[in-house]
Design a protein around this motif. Structure first.
Motif, mmCIF file in Angstrom:
data_model
loop_
_atom_site.group_PDB
_atom_site.id
_atom_site.type_symbol
_atom_site.label_atom_id
_atom_site.label_comp_id
_atom_site.label_asym_id
_atom_site.label_seq_id
_atom_site.Cartn_x
_atom_site.Cartn_y
_atom_site.Cartn_z
ATOM 1 N N HIS A 119 -12.449 8.049 -8.373
ATOM 2 C CA HIS A 119 -13.579 8.101 -7.458
ATOM 3 C C HIS A 119 -13.847 6.701 -6.878
ATOM 4 C CE1 HIS A 119 -18.119 9.018 -6.666
ATOM 5 N NE2 HIS A 119 -17.411 8.934 -5.572
ATOM 6 N N ALA A 120 -14.465 5.865 -7.692
ATOM 7 C CA ALA A 120 -14.860 4.541 -7.197
ATOM 8 C C ALA A 120 -13.650 3.651 -6.926
ATOM 9 C CB ALA A 120 -15.787 3.873 -8.216
ATOM 10 N N GLY A 121 -12.542 3.935 -7.558
ATOM 11 C CA GLY A 121 -11.393 3.041 -7.460
ATOM 12 C C GLY A 121 -10.245 3.557 -6.594
ATOM 13 N N HIS A 122 -10.496 4.562 -5.751
ATOM 14 C CA HIS A 122 -9.397 5.121 -4.949
ATOM 15 C C HIS A 122 -8.613 4.033 -4.201
ATOM 16 C CE1 HIS A 122 -10.353 9.181 -5.825
ATOM 17 N NE2 HIS A 122 -11.321 9.372 -4.941
ATOM 18 N N GLU A 123 -9.368 3.130 -3.568
ATOM 19 C CA GLU A 123 -8.699 2.153 -2.695
ATOM 20 C C GLU A 123 -7.932 1.102 -3.483
ATOM 21 O OE1 GLU A 123 -8.218 2.554 0.506
ATOM 22 O OE2 GLU A 123 -9.221 4.451 0.047
ATOM 23 N N LYS A 124 -8.213 1.012 -4.778
ATOM 24 C CA LYS A 124 -7.530 0.007 -5.590
ATOM 25 C C LYS A 124 -6.163 0.467 -6.087
ATOM 26 C CE LYS A 124 -11.743 -2.318 -6.957
ATOM 27 N NZ LYS A 124 -12.910 -2.120 -7.818
ATOM 28 N N VAL A 125 -5.840 1.710 -5.893
ATOM 29 C CA VAL A 125 -4.508 2.193 -6.281
ATOM 30 C C VAL A 125 -3.512 1.720 -5.224
ATOM 31 C CG1 VAL A 125 -3.105 4.241 -6.703
ATOM 32 C CG2 VAL A 125 -5.505 4.199 -7.438
ATOM 33 N N PRO A 126 -2.505 0.934 -5.620
ATOM 34 C CA PRO A 126 -1.563 0.388 -4.628
ATOM 35 C C PRO A 126 -0.766 1.493 -3.927
ATOM 36 C CG PRO A 126 -1.293 -0.698 -6.780
ATOM 37 C CD PRO A 126 -2.205 0.463 -6.990
ATOM 38 N N ASP A 127 -0.468 1.266 -2.654
ATOM 39 C CA ASP A 127 0.326 2.244 -1.914
ATOM 40 C C ASP A 127 1.687 2.486 -2.570
ATOM 41 O OD1 ASP A 127 -1.674 2.628 -0.099
ATOM 42 O OD2 ASP A 127 -0.850 1.279 1.417
ATOM 43 N N SER A 128 2.218 1.457 -3.212
ATOM 44 C CA SER A 128 3.534 1.634 -3.842
ATOM 45 C C SER A 128 3.458 2.664 -4.973
ATOM 46 C CB SER A 128 4.034 0.291 -4.386
ATOM 47 O OG SER A 128 3.090 -0.221 -5.321
ATOM 48 N N VAL A 129 2.316 2.705 -5.654
ATOM 49 C CA VAL A 129 2.135 3.709 -6.712
ATOM 50 C C VAL A 129 2.009 5.101 -6.087
ATOM 51 C CG1 VAL A 129 0.513 4.525 -8.487
ATOM 52 C CG2 VAL A 129 1.159 2.102 -8.383
ATOM 53 N N VAL A 130 1.299 5.170 -4.978
ATOM 54 C CA VAL A 130 1.146 6.457 -4.290
ATOM 55 C C VAL A 130 2.504 6.968 -3.806
ATOM 56 C CG1 VAL A 130 0.022 7.633 -2.360
ATOM 57 C CG2 VAL A 130 -1.204 5.840 -3.613
#
Lengths: 240, 240, 240, 240
Positions: free
Chosen positions: D70-81
């Motif tokens: 929730h609060a940390g969505h933007e902190k997940v790196p695109d490389s992980v996505v």
């Protein structure tokens, strides 16, 4: 009048052997076909324009965007892809042609790999209508032939389409879901398989009916305005 | 002009407490609403007419058939049901209202039990739009209320609809897929949940928009003529 | 153990030129294949048995019913069709083979004409997997060939399937949705196209994998018990 | 044994008023529930680990990934996505919980905005089963109640799900498609709506059945190996 914008990357179209097939580029053939219908106006944009010619202003004045790309997929900036996705979800139609299956915008909207099998052996393609009441099939015979086309084969790695209007047979042994409708947000997306640059596909009478039908279908946006986000109870008015 | 035929069994409509709500019958209210649009002409037929008024000739001249029935479902002859099914598969639209979920023709076209939960406790119904780009949602707010209606609750025993345009919330605790589109053959079918005879639902402004939108949507038949049966190879011409 | 019942009308199977292909009837070949898996027990019933052998007791003890019919479709009593439909909606699986597309029970469950194009010119059939994660595709190559089969061609007049596992290519020019899944009530239905009586299709290794996979898939019934009919409010307890 | 990895961003879980509800974090409650089934082993990873703990090696050894953020969505790196998307398309299951509707990975796989209406007024949620034969509904009653949850309301901006297992009713007036299945590539995705951090939802007996059922369903990968790219004709062997 329906306002169509055609994006063609316009790379192959500059080569002599392609010019022999499409003297005015593939965009020229598609534009001529859509305008001949009398209900459509057409703008053309290409990869070499600033921002691919796809500005916010252009999108705000576009009902349906046609997309042909292949060699230049990676050269389309992500900011342009973001902008187009946003506009599709708001209600703009999108018609993705042939090798556009691998464009950034199509992959973005599908969420899958969009991969397939392919071969340039000049197979005959026979296109069957598998959803006869669909507006995109209007006026077509129950099957029609393209004497030579690039072959695409299943598995086509897309989400289950909302409707499959066409399924292709190839003389070399493949089948393919060649006309796929997807609803995304308020927007309508149509993927149409044929249209390899080395064949005069966009001059074919049945293909031209499909292009016009697709423009009319994808232009329809009866989208109800939707509220998103923090929302009071319609029963009590409470917000927290 | 779109040629609509309204079938109403016209049983409840003759009772005094229903006449107080629908002085000209439910068919009268629906007819008036459709005709007011200006693009639709309306015929009305009822259960007490020979063959329910639904002759081959009538069907040949009908683009969309509306169906309201409840107490008289079993009195509709199977020969009439056969005839309507055949015409739907050929391309006629069908709009099934409320308790028509249990009509012979709807069960015939669905192949399932079409059962549901129900209750006449005068719940409030709030209808949400779950497919905002659908033509049947055109012009509607994102939700609208019917102050009192019969309650229907899931599970609704139907095949997965091709599209779910509306989902209802009831104050008594139920949810229901209230606007369901089904493609069958060349025909388009729309099931619309509200419309209990004791409530003035067919005078509601939003319901009336839905009825008009549904007539326009279901009337569209771009059906390609399809050949069925013994068929020669399009490649070799061989038939055996 | 999964309890399968195979219904074969067993008409063609008595002719000498069919016996040469299927010495124990098509039902014999299918039974042997399913039993060899080790997770399935099989009963066989035929058209010439009283009530086609399909009694309420049999259905109560059947997890999946396989159906092969052609010449004798009209001889299956409507009462048997009623009984099978009821059991499918309760949760029994149904696997309909080849010319069973025109059986009363399949048409009943689909609600459409179930018609198609056909030809007995001995085309080669190539079956492509179009839903690779589906359990019915388990263990199969991405395409497989039946050297000779009856040809079926689109348009196949069925509701949009819940999933299309296989799409066929025919050497004569047709395509066909050859593996179609339908959810109806609590029951799972699988239509599988190949299986003409004059060809040894039911001995083909890949077809046999499909038959076993289909039995396992269709047997799954995690159906939640659903209440239908008059139902009190879960919020207030009110019934009227 | 099914190998589940739970990703929880683990931000709210460190606050005292959340610890009062989930002493071991939401991941702790979900892990305990899945392990209690006896068919599942569980790894937990969190946002503060290097690469969110989601390495290629972990993914190669994960059958189903659960996702709460929730609060940390933007902190997940695109490389992980990118990595997770690739693995889902290869066949890994993904179960997205509650506010995970706005995670990068869910939006990536859907291609839409994934927006909705929301409110934290402590509405009662009643969850109805709208697909009773689905494995994720196994063992559940036809509806069940969460006394207090965050409210989510339609329109939920997702592609049409391949199946809608649950639909929620909220006391404040909303409805929501709360259990949505999506097939993408060889992977299975399940979105489950409940699970707000301030309520003991992951201790609810029915929710726990859903979590186990979802793990079992999403773990199934019978994916046929598919060849993509340049492909010779299966009929002629020609590649060009």
């Amino acid at each position: 009048m329906i306002r169509v914008t055609i994006y063609n990357e316009n790379i192959h179209d500059k080569l002599d052997h392609i010019k022999a097939v499409y003297p005015n580029g593939m965009h020229g053939a598609i534009k001529e076909c859509l305008e001949a219908d009398g209900r459509v106006t057409v703008n053309v944009v290409t990869l070499d324009m600033p921002e691919c010619g796809i500005t916010d202003e252009l999108l705000a004045n576009t009902d349906v965007l046609f997309w042909w790309g292949h060699a230049g997929h990676e050269k389309v900036p992500d900011s342009v892809v973001d902008r187009v996705q946003k506009r599709v979800l708001e209600g703009m139609g999108l018609v993705v042609l042939h090798s556009g299956h691998f464009s950034k915008i199509f992959k973005r909207l599908m969420g899958t790999g969009c991969n397939l099998k392919w071969r340039e052996s000049g197979d005959k393609e026979r296109i069957w209508i598998t959803s006869p009441s669909h507006p995109i099939a209007a006026g077509l015979p129950e099957s029609f032939v393209l004497p030579k086309e690039e072959t695409y084969g299943e598995h086509f790695d897309i989400p289950n389409p909302d409707e499959v209007v066409f399924t292709s047979w190839f003389s070399g042994g493949e089948v393919f879901r060649s006309g796929c409708c997807f609803l995304r947000g308020n927007g309508k997306i149509f993927y149409f398989r044929p249209g390899h640059e080395t064949f005069p596909t966009f001059f074919d009478e049945n293909v031209r009916k499909v292009l016009v039908n697709a423009a009319l279908w994808a232009a329809e946006d009866r989208g109800v305005f939707q509220t998103y986000g923090h929302y009071p109870s319609p029963e009590t008015g409470l917000l927290n």
